[in-house]
Each structure stands twice: as C-alpha cells, then as structure tokens.
Motif scaffolding. Sequence first.
Motif, PDB file in Angstrom:
ATOM      1  N   ILE A  24       0.850  -1.204   0.000  1.00  0.00           N
ATOM      2  CA  ILE A  24       0.000   0.000   0.000  1.00  0.00           C
ATOM      3  C   ILE A  24       0.874   1.239   0.000  1.00  0.00           C
ATOM      4  N   VAL A  25       1.909   1.256   0.824  1.00  0.00           N
ATOM      5  CA  VAL A  25       2.829   2.404   0.871  1.00  0.00           C
ATOM      6  C   VAL A  25       3.509   2.594  -0.483  1.00  0.00           C
ATOM      7  N   ALA A  30       4.143   5.586  -5.491  1.00  0.00           N
ATOM      8  CA  ALA A  30       4.289   5.582  -6.948  1.00  0.00           C
ATOM      9  C   ALA A  30       3.210   6.433  -7.596  1.00  0.00           C
ATOM     10  N   ALA A  31       1.976   6.322  -7.116  1.00  0.00           N
ATOM     11  CA  ALA A  31       0.870   7.080  -7.702  1.00  0.00           C
ATOM     12  C   ALA A  31       0.982   8.572  -7.395  1.00  0.00           C
ATOM     13  N   ALA A  41      11.038   5.329  -3.506  1.00  0.00           N
ATOM     14  CA  ALA A  41      11.882   5.074  -2.326  1.00  0.00           C
ATOM     15  C   ALA A  41      11.273   3.904  -1.561  1.00  0.00           C
ATOM     16  N   TRP A  42      11.749   2.710  -1.858  1.00  0.00           N
ATOM     17  CA  TRP A  42      11.173   1.486  -1.309  1.00  0.00           C
ATOM     18  C   TRP A  42      11.960   0.919  -0.135  1.00  0.00           C
ATOM     19  N   GLN A  43      13.221   1.341   0.029  1.00  0.00           N
ATOM     20  CA  GLN A  43      14.088   0.736   1.035  1.00  0.00           C
ATOM     21  C   GLN A  43      13.558   0.927   2.456  1.00  0.00           C
ATOM     22  N   GLY A  44      13.171   2.136   2.796  1.00  0.00           N
ATOM     23  CA  GLY A  44      12.650   2.411   4.138  1.00  0.00           C
ATOM     24  C   GLY A  44      11.404   1.601   4.465  1.00  0.00           C
ATOM     25  N   PRO A  45      10.382   1.636   3.579  1.00  0.00           N
ATOM     26  CA  PRO A  45       9.192   0.831   3.871  1.00  0.00           C
ATOM     27  C   PRO A  45       9.470  -0.667   3.989  1.00  0.00           C
ATOM     28  N   MET A  46      10.397  -1.177   3.168  1.00  0.00           N
ATOM     29  CA  MET A  46      10.696  -2.601   3.255  1.00  0.00           C
ATOM     30  C   MET A  46      11.386  -2.924   4.582  1.00  0.00           C
ATOM     31  N   LEU A  47      12.342  -2.091   4.977  1.00  0.00           N
ATOM     32  CA  LEU A  47      13.012  -2.318   6.258  1.00  0.00           C
ATOM     33  C   LEU A  47      12.028  -2.213   7.420  1.00  0.00           C
ATOM     34  N   PRO A 109      17.525  -4.177 -11.825  1.00  0.00           N
ATOM     35  CA  PRO A 109      17.298  -3.094 -10.862  1.00  0.00           C
ATOM     36  C   PRO A 109      17.089  -3.650  -9.445  1.00  0.00           C
ATOM     37  N   LEU A 110      17.659  -2.965  -8.465  1.00  0.00           N
ATOM     38  CA  LEU A 110      17.593  -3.443  -7.085  1.00  0.00           C
ATOM     39  C   LEU A 110      16.168  -3.576  -6.569  1.00  0.00           C
ATOM     40  N   PHE A 111      15.282  -2.670  -6.966  1.00  0.00           N
ATOM     41  CA  PHE A 111      13.892  -2.766  -6.499  1.00  0.00           C
ATOM     42  C   PHE A 111      13.298  -4.116  -6.869  1.00  0.00           C
ATOM     43  N   TRP A 112      13.455  -4.521  -8.129  1.00  0.00           N
ATOM     44  CA  TRP A 112      12.846  -5.772  -8.571  1.00  0.00           C
ATOM     45  C   TRP A 112      13.549  -6.974  -7.955  1.00  0.00           C
TER      46      TRP A 112
END
Length: 140
Positions: A24-25, A30-31, A41-47, A109-112
């Motif tokens: 959701i975050v 993205a939207a 910026a996905w690193q913070g939410p994933m951690l 890519p690191l995100f994927w």
Amino acid sequence: MTFTERYTWAGLILSIATFAAYWIVIVIRAASDGLPFAEVAWQGPMLWALILGGGLYALAMLVLWIRVRGEAHTDARDHEIERYAATAGSGLTGVAVLATLVMLALAAPLFWTATVLFAGSFLGSVVSTGVTLSAYRRGF
C-alpha cells in the motif's frame, strides 16, 4: 487449539498485514509521485515492514507463550506438522533465492531484485503456514 497452531495463525495474520501495508505504501508513493515502482523510495518501507513484522510476531509469540506457561507447548504431532510444512514452503523460498541470485548476476534493478526475494519469501511462508493449518484441521 494447540500453542503451535495459535502462533501459526498469529504469524499468518501479521505477515499478510505487513506485506499488504508495504505494498500500500509503495503503490501510494508511486501514484502520488508519478513514478514507476523501480524509482520509488522502497528501502525504508521494506526495512520497516521487516522490523515491525518481526517485532510484532515476537511480541505475539511472547504473549501466547506467557498465557500457556507451565503447560506443554508442543508434542510429537506438532513437530511432524512443522517438518512437513517446512518442506512444502522451502521449495518456493528456494526458487525465490535462485531468481534473486540470477537477477543480481544480470544486474537487474535493485527494487525488482529485492521485491522478488521479499515476495518469494512471503509466499513460501504463506504456503508453509497453509500446509501447517491444513494439517491441524484435516490431518496429513
């Protein structure tokens, strides 16, 4: 309901909630920023998802353990079910790790790459949990 079955249910609920909250975050970011997923910026939410999910699971297990202290927590059936379920979920987790290694070797890519590992581990866990709960309800 045994202690192991209770903490398995708690783990399933917490992992689904944590995984859904992470996505959701990411989707909202993205939207709202008009960015593709790989640029969010996905690193913070994933951690945070990993830290909070693990912490809440540990807290839930502690609460459940305190409620049954002085009683037997597991028996031979619980151990057999856990072994059977671990075998079922480890295959999917192993495929996710292999895919992640291939993606790293190909400089994806690191995100994927992180997403494949995160989602694959989550799905392996869900399969293992589903097998565990099914074994408790229906037997082997």
